[in-house]
Design a protein around this motif. Structure first.
Motif, PDB file in Angstrom:
ATOM      1  N   ALA A  52       0.832  -1.210   0.000  1.00  0.00           N
ATOM      2  CA  ALA A  52       0.000   0.000   0.000  1.00  0.00           C
ATOM      3  C   ALA A  52       0.865   1.257   0.000  1.00  0.00           C
ATOM      4  O   ALA A  52       0.592   2.206  -0.747  1.00  0.00           O
ATOM      5  N   GLY A  53       1.908   1.269   0.802  1.00  0.00           N
ATOM      6  CA  GLY A  53       2.784   2.440   0.874  1.00  0.00           C
ATOM      7  C   GLY A  53       3.521   2.683  -0.426  1.00  0.00           C
ATOM      8  O   GLY A  53       3.642   3.828  -0.885  1.00  0.00           O
ATOM      9  N   THR A  54       4.015   1.620  -1.038  1.00  0.00           N
ATOM     10  CA  THR A  54       4.741   1.763  -2.304  1.00  0.00           C
ATOM     11  C   THR A  54       3.807   2.305  -3.384  1.00  0.00           C
ATOM     12  O   THR A  54       4.186   3.202  -4.138  1.00  0.00           O
ATOM     13  N   LEU A  55       2.594   1.787  -3.444  1.00  0.00           N
ATOM     14  CA  LEU A  55       1.636   2.277  -4.437  1.00  0.00           C
ATOM     15  C   LEU A  55       1.204   3.707  -4.135  1.00  0.00           C
ATOM     16  O   LEU A  55       1.093   4.529  -5.043  1.00  0.00           O
ATOM     17  N   GLU A  56       0.988   4.017  -2.865  1.00  0.00           N
ATOM     18  CA  GLU A  56       0.545   5.358  -2.484  1.00  0.00           C
ATOM     19  C   GLU A  56       1.596   6.422  -2.797  1.00  0.00           C
ATOM     20  O   GLU A  56       1.269   7.522  -3.226  1.00  0.00           O
ATOM     21  N   HIS A  57       2.857   6.087  -2.588  1.00  0.00           N
ATOM     22  CA  HIS A  57       3.938   7.063  -2.773  1.00  0.00           C
ATOM     23  C   HIS A  57       4.671   6.883  -4.102  1.00  0.00           C
ATOM     24  O   HIS A  57       5.746   7.457  -4.302  1.00  0.00           O
ATOM     25  N   ARG A  58       4.089   6.109  -4.984  1.00  0.00           N
ATOM     26  CA  ARG A  58       4.756   5.767  -6.245  1.00  0.00           C
ATOM     27  C   ARG A  58       5.185   6.997  -7.048  1.00  0.00           C
ATOM     28  O   ARG A  58       6.291   7.045  -7.572  1.00  0.00           O
ATOM     29  N   GLN A  59       4.334   7.995  -7.134  1.00  0.00           N
ATOM     30  CA  GLN A  59       4.661   9.170  -7.939  1.00  0.00           C
ATOM     31  C   GLN A  59       5.899   9.892  -7.396  1.00  0.00           C
ATOM     32  O   GLN A  59       6.808  10.242  -8.149  1.00  0.00           O
ATOM     33  N   GLU A  60       5.938  10.098  -6.093  1.00  0.00           N
ATOM     34  CA  GLU A  60       7.095  10.769  -5.487  1.00  0.00           C
ATOM     35  C   GLU A  60       8.353   9.909  -5.597  1.00  0.00           C
ATOM     36  O   GLU A  60       9.430  10.400  -5.927  1.00  0.00           O
ATOM     37  N   VAL A  61       8.209   8.620  -5.341  1.00  0.00           N
ATOM     38  CA  VAL A  61       9.338   7.692  -5.457  1.00  0.00           C
ATOM     39  C   VAL A  61       9.867   7.694  -6.895  1.00  0.00           C
ATOM     40  O   VAL A  61      11.075   7.782  -7.122  1.00  0.00           O
ATOM     41  N   ASP A  62       8.963   7.627  -7.865  1.00  0.00           N
ATOM     42  CA  ASP A  62       9.374   7.626  -9.275  1.00  0.00           C
ATOM     43  C   ASP A  62      10.123   8.905  -9.640  1.00  0.00           C
ATOM     44  O   ASP A  62      11.082   8.877 -10.411  1.00  0.00           O
ATOM     45  N   ARG A  63       9.680  10.022  -9.088  1.00  0.00           N
ATOM     46  CA  ARG A  63      10.361  11.293  -9.357  1.00  0.00           C
ATOM     47  C   ARG A  63      11.819  11.227  -8.873  1.00  0.00           C
ATOM     48  O   ARG A  63      12.741  11.607  -9.590  1.00  0.00           O
ATOM     49  N   HIS A  64      12.023  10.715  -7.674  1.00  0.00           N
ATOM     50  CA  HIS A  64      13.387  10.598  -7.142  1.00  0.00           C
ATOM     51  C   HIS A  64      14.215   9.601  -7.948  1.00  0.00           C
ATOM     52  O   HIS A  64      15.368   9.875  -8.295  1.00  0.00           O
TER      53      HIS A  64
END
Length: 152
Positions: A52-64
């Motif tokens: 759930a956390g990985t999917l929820e924060h995917r956009q920010e993680v992908d940006r980094h």
């Protein structure tokens, strides 16, 4: 295999699937996790939170990840590499997991599921992310570059 490593492996399968086919509904994902972890409640809870956390924060993680993967667009990376890094980046940035543990677990997973060049690639990007996170300088270079564009 460590039990949390097994949970990460199962989450990787779901992230891989979500990347290619879209995200499962929460009930189906929970059933999949629970069946693979043989009903162990603490591990199931860990895996569900990680997914759930990985999917929820995917956009920010992908940006980094996109910023740190010089010369590599996220969409051109191997699906396994991309999703192992997403999961580890979530753990580094948003979870209680020590950063070194997240990087090490990602490298172990990618050695098993990636190609021969994947471990070095994944380790390099995640190591840079961890160093930025530990020094509280996440995205500072990105902000500096943006400021230079306005002035020059």
């Amino acid at each position: 295999m460590s039990t949390r490593r097994r949970a990460r492996e199962i989450v990787l399968q779901l992230l891989y699937e979500a990347d290619l086919n879209g995200t499962r509904d929460a009930i189906s994902a929970r059933r999949f996790i629970k069946s693979r972890l043989q009903g162990r409640s603490a591990l199931t809870a860990f895996a569900e939170k990680l997914l759930a956390g990985t999917l929820e924060h995917r956009q920010e993680v992908d940006r980094h990840l996109g910023r740190l993967a010089k010369g590599w667009a996220l969409g051109r990376m191997a699906v396994t590499d991309r999703n192992v890094m997403r999961m580890a980046a979530y753990e580094i940035l948003f979870s209680e997991t020590p950063g070194r543990v997240a990087v090490n677990e990602a490298v172990v997973l990618i050695k098993r599921y990636g190609d021969k060049n994947s471990p070095r690639f994944v380790n390099g990007i995640l190591d840079r992310l961890l160093k930025e996170h530990e020094s509280n300088s996440l995205g500072v270079a990105e902000k500096d570059d943006a400021g230079q564009d306005d002035n020059g």
